[in-house]
Structures are given as structure tokens and as C-alpha cells.
Design a protein around this motif. Structure first.
Motif, PDB file in Angstrom:
ATOM      1  N   THR A  17       0.834  -1.199   0.000  1.00 55.97           N
ATOM      2  CA  THR A  17       0.000   0.000   0.000  1.00 55.97           C
ATOM      3  C   THR A  17       0.874   1.256   0.000  1.00 55.97           C
ATOM      4  O   THR A  17       2.079   1.211   0.267  1.00 55.97           O
ATOM      5  CB  THR A  17      -0.926   0.059   1.229  1.00 55.97           C
ATOM      6  N   VAL A  30      -2.168  -5.303   0.479  1.00 54.13           N
ATOM      7  CA  VAL A  30      -3.465  -5.806   0.030  1.00 54.13           C
ATOM      8  C   VAL A  30      -3.183  -7.221  -0.468  1.00 54.13           C
ATOM      9  O   VAL A  30      -2.402  -7.409  -1.403  1.00 54.13           O
ATOM     10  CB  VAL A  30      -4.074  -4.946  -1.091  1.00 54.13           C
ATOM     11  N   ALA A  41      -9.735  -9.933  -2.181  1.00 53.50           N
ATOM     12  CA  ALA A  41      -8.641  -9.027  -1.847  1.00 53.50           C
ATOM     13  C   ALA A  41      -8.974  -8.378  -0.513  1.00 53.50           C
ATOM     14  O   ALA A  41     -10.101  -7.925  -0.301  1.00 53.50           O
ATOM     15  CB  ALA A  41      -8.478  -7.963  -2.923  1.00 53.50           C
ATOM     16  N   THR A  42      -7.999  -8.337   0.393  1.00 55.39           N
ATOM     17  CA  THR A  42      -8.188  -7.742   1.702  1.00 55.39           C
ATOM     18  C   THR A  42      -7.051  -6.775   1.986  1.00 55.39           C
ATOM     19  O   THR A  42      -5.883  -7.149   1.907  1.00 55.39           O
ATOM     20  CB  THR A  42      -8.200  -8.835   2.801  1.00 55.39           C
ATOM     21  N   CYS A  43      -7.400  -5.536   2.323  1.00 53.29           N
ATOM     22  CA  CYS A  43      -6.399  -4.537   2.674  1.00 53.29           C
ATOM     23  C   CYS A  43      -6.087  -4.656   4.163  1.00 53.29           C
ATOM     24  O   CYS A  43      -6.990  -4.569   4.995  1.00 53.29           O
ATOM     25  CB  CYS A  43      -6.899  -3.130   2.351  1.00 53.29           C
ATOM     26  N   ARG A  49     -12.581  -5.087   1.903  1.00 55.22           N
ATOM     27  CA  ARG A  49     -12.483  -6.352   1.168  1.00 55.22           C
ATOM     28  C   ARG A  49     -13.232  -6.224  -0.146  1.00 55.22           C
ATOM     29  O   ARG A  49     -14.216  -5.503  -0.241  1.00 55.22           O
ATOM     30  CB  ARG A  49     -13.087  -7.488   1.979  1.00 55.22           C
ATOM     31  N   ALA A  64      -7.088  -4.868  -6.388  1.00 53.02           N
ATOM     32  CA  ALA A  64      -6.126  -4.824  -5.279  1.00 53.02           C
ATOM     33  C   ALA A  64      -4.970  -3.883  -5.592  1.00 53.02           C
ATOM     34  O   ALA A  64      -4.550  -3.093  -4.736  1.00 53.02           O
ATOM     35  CB  ALA A  64      -5.605  -6.229  -4.992  1.00 53.02           C
ATOM     36  N   HIS A  67      -6.250  -0.241  -5.452  1.00 54.52           N
ATOM     37  CA  HIS A  67      -6.494   0.176  -4.070  1.00 54.52           C
ATOM     38  C   HIS A  67      -5.160   0.424  -3.354  1.00 54.52           C
ATOM     39  O   HIS A  67      -5.001   1.436  -2.661  1.00 54.52           O
ATOM     40  CB  HIS A  67      -7.312  -0.879  -3.318  1.00 54.52           C
ATOM     41  N   ALA A  68      -4.207  -0.480  -3.521  1.00 61.88           N
ATOM     42  CA  ALA A  68      -2.914  -0.354  -2.845  1.00 61.88           C
ATOM     43  C   ALA A  68      -2.192   0.925  -3.236  1.00 61.88           C
ATOM     44  O   ALA A  68      -1.518   1.538  -2.403  1.00 61.88           O
ATOM     45  CB  ALA A  68      -2.048  -1.567  -3.154  1.00 61.88           C
ATOM     46  N   CYS A  71      -4.161   3.680  -0.988  1.00 62.99           N
ATOM     47  CA  CYS A  71      -4.499   3.524   0.436  1.00 62.99           C
ATOM     48  C   CYS A  71      -3.368   3.995   1.357  1.00 62.99           C
ATOM     49  O   CYS A  71      -2.259   3.507   1.297  1.00 62.99           O
ATOM     50  CB  CYS A  71      -4.826   2.063   0.749  1.00 62.99           C
TER      51      CYS A  71
END
Length: 79
Positions: A17, A30, A41-43, A49, A64, A67-68, A71
Motif C-alpha cells: 500500500t 493488500v 482481496a483484503t487490505c 475487502r 487490489a 487500491h494499494a 491507500c
């Protein structure tokens, strides 16, 4: 920057991230895992998620990575 721990079982991709880059913390990632029915996908920073059917793993990896890149969230302290 190198990860200090092994990837959790089932994780097939891991994205660093923005917060991890700024803080030099390789654990803020992530993680993408592929299960029998869903890819998820989980941060580990903000906890969000995202999941799709297992055959849509590339869409989950794409989400993912996007988002990474943005974030900056930090995980909630455990103590």
C-alpha cells in the motif's frame, strides 16, 4: 523493502500500500487469495475487502493493485 514474514496460506498475490511505502512497513499490504468459489482481496491497512467469483481472479488482482496505490490507512492498534 523486503517482507519480514511469509505470506499467509492461500495468498496468491500481495500489493504494497501507499502507507507501507511512506512508513517503510512491508506488512501493510493488500492480499489476494483464491478460494474454491471466490477470489478475495483484503487490505491490511483499512480492512476493506473485495471479492468476485474464483474465475475472475484477474479482476480482483486489478482492484487490489489500484487500491494499494492509493491507500494510506493504518491498521487499528491492537493494544
Amino acid at each position: 523493502m523486503r517482507a519480514t514474514t511469509a505470506w499467509p496460506e492461500g495468498v496468491i498475490a500481495r500489493y504494497l500500500t501507499r502507507a507501507a511505502e511512506l512508513l517503510h512497513d512491508p506488512e501493510l499490504t493488500v492480499d489476494v487469495a483464491k478460494g474454491p468459489e471466490k477470489s478475495t482481496a483484503t487490505c491490511l491497512g483499512c480492512g476493506i475487502r473485495f471479492s468476485k467469483w474464483a474465475y475472475e481472479t484477474s479482476a480482483v488482482k486489478h482492484w487490489a493493485q489500484q487500491h494499494a496505490e492509493k491507500c494510506r490507512a493504518l491498521p487499528r492498534p491492537t493494544a
